[in-house]
Write an enzyme that holds these catalytic residues in place. Structure first.
Site, PDB file in Angstrom:
ATOM      1  N   PRO A   1       0.835  -1.199   0.000  1.00  0.00           N
ATOM      2  CA  PRO A   1       0.000   0.000   0.000  1.00  0.00           C
ATOM      3  C   PRO A   1       0.873   1.254   0.000  1.00  0.00           C
ATOM      4  CG  PRO A   1      -0.679  -1.494   1.752  1.00  0.00           C
ATOM      5  CD  PRO A   1       0.576  -2.055   1.160  1.00  0.00           C
ATOM      6  N   GLY A   2       0.474   2.244  -0.748  1.00  0.00           N
ATOM      7  CA  GLY A   2       1.193   3.516  -0.732  1.00  0.00           C
ATOM      8  C   GLY A   2       2.343   3.589  -1.708  1.00  0.00           C
ATOM      9  N   THR A   3       2.524   2.558  -2.530  1.00  0.00           N
ATOM     10  CA  THR A   3       3.640   2.597  -3.470  1.00  0.00           C
ATOM     11  C   THR A   3       3.265   3.288  -4.782  1.00  0.00           C
ATOM     12  OG1 THR A   3       3.045   0.329  -3.985  1.00  0.00           O
ATOM     13  CG2 THR A   3       5.012   0.648  -2.648  1.00  0.00           C
ATOM     14  N   GLY A   4       2.015   3.713  -4.922  1.00  0.00           N
ATOM     15  CA  GLY A   4       1.651   4.500  -6.091  1.00  0.00           C
ATOM     16  C   GLY A   4       0.861   3.748  -7.149  1.00  0.00           C
ATOM     17  N   LYS A   5       0.204   2.643  -6.777  1.00  0.00           N
ATOM     18  CA  LYS A   5      -0.541   1.865  -7.764  1.00  0.00           C
ATOM     19  C   LYS A   5      -1.733   2.667  -8.308  1.00  0.00           C
ATOM     20  CE  LYS A   5      -1.095  -1.547  -4.860  1.00  0.00           C
ATOM     21  NZ  LYS A   5      -0.295  -0.996  -3.751  1.00  0.00           N
TER      22      LYS A   5
ATOM     23  N   HIS B   1      25.868  -8.988   3.468  1.00  0.00           N
ATOM     24  CA  HIS B   1      25.234 -10.267   3.140  1.00  0.00           C
ATOM     25  C   HIS B   1      24.963 -10.390   1.630  1.00  0.00           C
ATOM     26  CE1 HIS B   1      22.444 -13.676   4.186  1.00  0.00           C
ATOM     27  NE2 HIS B   1      21.945 -13.334   3.001  1.00  0.00           N
ATOM     28  N   GLU B   2      24.313  -9.355   1.082  1.00  0.00           N
ATOM     29  CA  GLU B   2      23.963  -9.427  -0.340  1.00  0.00           C
ATOM     30  C   GLU B   2      25.215  -9.382  -1.215  1.00  0.00           C
ATOM     31  OE1 GLU B   2      21.079 -10.376  -1.210  1.00  0.00           O
ATOM     32  OE2 GLU B   2      20.223 -10.110   0.794  1.00  0.00           O
TER      33      GLU B   2
ATOM     34  N   HIS C   1      26.577 -12.893  -1.494  1.00  0.00           N
ATOM     35  CA  HIS C   1      25.919 -13.723  -2.512  1.00  0.00           C
ATOM     36  C   HIS C   1      26.440 -13.384  -3.906  1.00  0.00           C
ATOM     37  CE1 HIS C   1      22.899 -15.766  -0.163  1.00  0.00           C
ATOM     38  NE2 HIS C   1      22.354 -14.644   0.297  1.00  0.00           N
TER      39      HIS C   1
ATOM     40  N   ASP D   1      18.076 -18.551   3.399  1.00  0.00           N
ATOM     41  CA  ASP D   1      19.110 -19.166   2.561  1.00  0.00           C
ATOM     42  C   ASP D   1      19.360 -20.604   3.004  1.00  0.00           C
ATOM     43  OD1 ASP D   1      19.445 -16.779   1.274  1.00  0.00           O
ATOM     44  OD2 ASP D   1      21.122 -16.134   2.537  1.00  0.00           O
TER      45      ASP D   1
HETATM   46  P1  ADP Z   1      -1.397   2.566  -3.632  1.00  0.00           P
HETATM   47  O1  ADP Z   1      -2.528   2.644  -4.596  1.00  0.00           O
HETATM   48  O2  ADP Z   1      -0.234   1.771  -4.135  1.00  0.00           O
HETATM   49  O3  ADP Z   1      -1.785   2.175  -2.246  1.00  0.00           O
HETATM   50  P2  ADP Z   1      -1.375   5.392  -4.002  1.00  0.00           P
HETATM   51  O4  ADP Z   1      -1.240   5.479  -5.455  1.00  0.00           O
HETATM   52  O5  ADP Z   1      -2.733   5.582  -3.422  1.00  0.00           O
HETATM   53  O6  ADP Z   1      -0.779   4.030  -3.463  1.00  0.00           O
HETATM   54  O7  ADP Z   1      -0.350   6.408  -3.330  1.00  0.00           O
HETATM   55  C1  ADP Z   1      -0.735   7.277  -2.292  1.00  0.00           C
HETATM   56  C2  ADP Z   1      -0.070   8.611  -2.443  1.00  0.00           C
HETATM   57  O8  ADP Z   1       1.343   8.500  -2.256  1.00  0.00           O
HETATM   58  C3  ADP Z   1      -0.230   9.214  -3.820  1.00  0.00           C
HETATM   59  O9  ADP Z   1      -1.431   9.900  -3.955  1.00  0.00           O
HETATM   60  C4  ADP Z   1       0.975  10.140  -3.900  1.00  0.00           C
HETATM   61  O10 ADP Z   1       0.722  11.341  -3.230  1.00  0.00           O
HETATM   62  C5  ADP Z   1       2.038   9.388  -3.113  1.00  0.00           C
HETATM   63  N1  ADP Z   1       2.906   8.597  -4.011  1.00  0.00           N
HETATM   64  C6  ADP Z   1       3.066   7.258  -3.990  1.00  0.00           C
HETATM   65  N2  ADP Z   1       3.949   6.870  -4.930  1.00  0.00           N
HETATM   66  C7  ADP Z   1       4.349   7.975  -5.581  1.00  0.00           C
HETATM   67  C8  ADP Z   1       5.252   8.222  -6.675  1.00  0.00           C
HETATM   68  N3  ADP Z   1       5.925   7.235  -7.272  1.00  0.00           N
HETATM   69  N4  ADP Z   1       5.407   9.494  -7.084  1.00  0.00           N
HETATM   70  C9  ADP Z   1       4.740  10.488  -6.480  1.00  0.00           C
HETATM   71  N5  ADP Z   1       3.881  10.329  -5.461  1.00  0.00           N
HETATM   72  C10 ADP Z   1       3.682   9.093  -4.990  1.00  0.00           C
HETATM   73 ZN    ZN Z   2      20.791 -14.347   1.655  1.00  0.00          ZN
END
Ligand code: ADP
Ligand code: ZN
Length: 600
Positions: free
Chosen positions: A207-211, A426-427, A430, A502
């Site tokens: 969550p929060g990665t920008g999907k 560690h990495e 490898h 590992d």
């Molecule tokens: P997800 O859907 O993966 O849970 P969101 O797309 O809702 O995440 O991301 C939440 C907020 O975090 C976005 O509205 C933005 O403000 C910020 N954010 C996340 N990833 C990015 C990114 N790569 N670039 C800019 N802002 C980002």
């Molecule tokens: Zn390892």
């Protein structure tokens, strides 16, 4: 006679007045009802940053939070339903509310129980009668079944202005998306060529990665409507409603196509189908409907379905078949440069003092998601406002980081310098060991950015599919696997729990070599599959168990010794690679080759 006539007049007057009053009351109630009802219950979840803005705007009516829990229940002034919001840390959030209270804001902080806190808007009480009335009326309407439930959860159609430029980092992911944008813009070009166009794309990541952001950006770039709904909103207590929502969603999409349909949290409906009853059957119906809709697309309908999940392995395999979600894009945590780019985007429109360096913030925030980074800058802006500064200073950012981090530490998310160093060693271990082994694949990427349960990872290039794996290759695979632990032992003079996976993999390989492939000289060409036949060992005689055990031990020990020998001869490489990892977090294949050439 006249008195009679008067009576009659009076009667009709009273009826008229009553009718007018009734109409008036109904109209007012109707308007109130409409106003309240039309406020769309966008997402069940509310972002922390949205919460902060809403508190500033005074639109939050009530927040209830419990110490030790990371979600708070919030209720907005104009919305009927409670929402949930993830709070980085209850303590720091309470501090923030306290600061607001102290600065004479219109809110009140109450300690309801020893560990439950409630923040309420003071003006709430003047609205109370209206709210009670509206709620009563709503309840009556609901009981009579007049309020169609589907409406509250209706999907949302938007034109978004978000473009790829608003999405920082994620360059590879964006590259894959450009094709989809092109299709939405010029569908004819593709269909005339007879090209099969993706129907569904699965976006996987925390969550929060920008999907959601990237899905919106596709719609924005292609300038098509963005229709979104969250998987959890399809789940209904009343049978059939989930499926009918799916149908309605796609009806709508067909009307406005070309368009993007975005289904967030698809795992809520798309987890593996089961045969049991109740809620699960309902779930199955919803999922089946989704499959029916996706299979029913014809070539004229330019609808692309994007779905997000952070648990792709939970999904029903039927969803991943060709013509459905046959493409998967993993949206990972941002690396150092990615984080700097995200910070840059969210720094827009904020005033910073001279001493602020976004690069430094990026360096301190390994493992943070885009949403968390945005959050930090927003927190910093709030802190700077409370402190009545002209611009956001480095101190404000450090304090914001601390606030957000304290919350995250409970989630074991923040990585200490010491752990980073260990992961880097560690990495690097490898990677270097693999580099000196003939049969091992080339390194694609080494990273100390956490992924899933692992603190870091070493990724290998994929080779052509091979039907057979040789004994040498398996032995060398064992050596490469032991490389991480061996490096820790040599460079840090100690080993850690980080190598447990590992070891698990290595032991499994060694066991298979001995029991399945006859690769142990002292046991010879014997095939024992204990999972298939647990009694097979008894046939061979008890002493075989000991011999098998010893052979597995010998293979792994031997691999460990060889890994240590390789590294002991290349301690300079270990130092160079692990230091570079510490500084840059990620090393690409080209850079790795280059560094290795230099130290050789
Ligand atoms: P997800 O859907 O993966 O849970 P969101 O797309 O809702 O995440 O991301 C939440 C907020 O975090 C976005 O509205 C933005 O403000 C910020 N954010 C996340 N990833 C990015 C990114 N790569 N670039 C800019 N802002 C980002
Ligand atoms: Zn390892």
């Amino acid at each position: 006679m006249s008195s009679k006539k008067n009576d009659k007049n009076k009667k009709s007057n009273i009826t008229l007045i009553i009718t007018i009053i009734a109409i008036l009351v109904l109209t007012i109630v109707g308007i109130l009802f409409y106003m309240n009802y039309n406020k769309k219950d966008k997402n069940k979840d509310f972002a922390y940053t949205e919460l902060l803005t809403s508190i500033n705007d005074g639109t939050v009516e009530k927040i209830e939070m419990t110490e030790g829990s990371d979600t708070a229940k919030i209720k907005l002034v104009n919305e009927e339903k409670e929402k949930r919001v993830l709070i980085p840390s209850v303590d720091s959030f309470i501090d923030l509310v306290q600061e607001k209270v102290n600065s004479g804001s219109n809110i009140q902080l109450i300690q309801k129980q020893r560990n439950i806190f409630v923040m309420i808007l003071r003006t709430l009480f003047s609205f109370l009668p209206t709210i009670i009335l509206v709620v009563l009326v709503l309840m009556i309407f609901k009981m009579q079944g007049l309020g169609e439930k589907g409406k509250v959860y209706d999907s949302e159609t938007q034109k978004t202005k978000i473009k790829f430029d608003d999405v920082a980092g994620l360059d590879e992911e964006k590259q894959e998306m450009i094709e989809i944008v092109d299709f939405l813009k010029h569908p004819k070009k593709f269909t005339e060529m007879g090209a099969k166009v993706p129907r569904g794309v699965l976006l996987c990541g925390n969550p929060g990665t920008g999907k959601t952001l990237i899905a919106k950006a596709i719609a924005g770039e292609a300038n098509v409507p963005f229709i979104s709904m969250s998987g959890s909103e399809f789940i209904e207590m009343f049978a059939g409603l989930g499926a009918s929502r799916v149908r309605k969603l796609f009806e709508k999409a067909r009307k406005v196509s070309p368009c993007i349909v975005f289904i967030d949290e698809i795992d809520a409906i798309g987890s593996r189908r089961t045969s049991s009853s109740g809620a699960e059957t309902e779930n199955n119906q919803t999922l089946n409907q989704l499959l029916v809709e996706m299979d029913g697309f014809d070539t004229e309908e330019n609808i692309i379905v994007l779905a997000a999940t952070n648990r792709p392995e939970m999904l029903d395999k039927a969803l991943l078949r060709p013509g459905r979600f046959d493409r998967q894009i993993t949206v990972g945590l941002p690396d150092l440069n990615g984080r700097e780019a995200i910070l840059k985007i969210h720094a827009k429109g904020k005033k910073f003092a001279q001493d602020v360096s976004l690069r430094n913030i990026a360096e301190d925030t390994a493992g943070f998601t885009g949403a968390e980074l945005a959050n930090i800058l927003n927190e910093a802006a709030i802190i700077a406002t409370i402190r009545e500064r002209e611009s956001i200073t480095n101190k404000d950012i450090e304090d914001a980081l601390k606030k957000v981090t304290v919350g995250l530490e409970k989630h074991n998310r923040v990585i200490s310098e010491k752990d980073k160093k260990r992961t880097a060693v560690h990495e690097a271990g490898h990677a270097i060991v693999s580099y000196f082994l003939q049969t091992q694949k080339d390194i694609k990427e080494i990273s100390i950015i956490p992924r899933g349960m692992a603190g870091g990872y070493t990724m290998y290039k994929t080779n052509e599919d091979k039907a057979y794996i040789s004994k040498t290759e398996m032995e060398e695979k064992l050596i490469a696997l032991m490389g991480g632990r061996a490096a820790e032992k040599l460079a840090l003079k100690d080993i850690s729990t980080g190598a447990s996976n590992d070891l698990e993999v290595a032991n499994e390989i060694a066991k298979n070599m001995v029991t399945l492939y006859g690769m142990s000289d002292s046991i010879g060409p014997i095939h024992v599959n204990l999972e298939k036949d647990p009694y097979q060992l008894q046939l061979l005689g008890d002493k075989y168990a000991d011999v098998i055990g010893n052979e597995i031990k010998a293979l792994v020990n031997d691999a460990d010794f060889k890994a240590q020998t390789i590294l002991a001869n290349h301690m300079d490489a270990l130092e160079v690679i692990s230091n570079e990892l510490l500084a840059k977090e990620v090393i690409t294949s080209e850079r790795f080759e280059e560094l290795m050439e230099n130290v050789k």
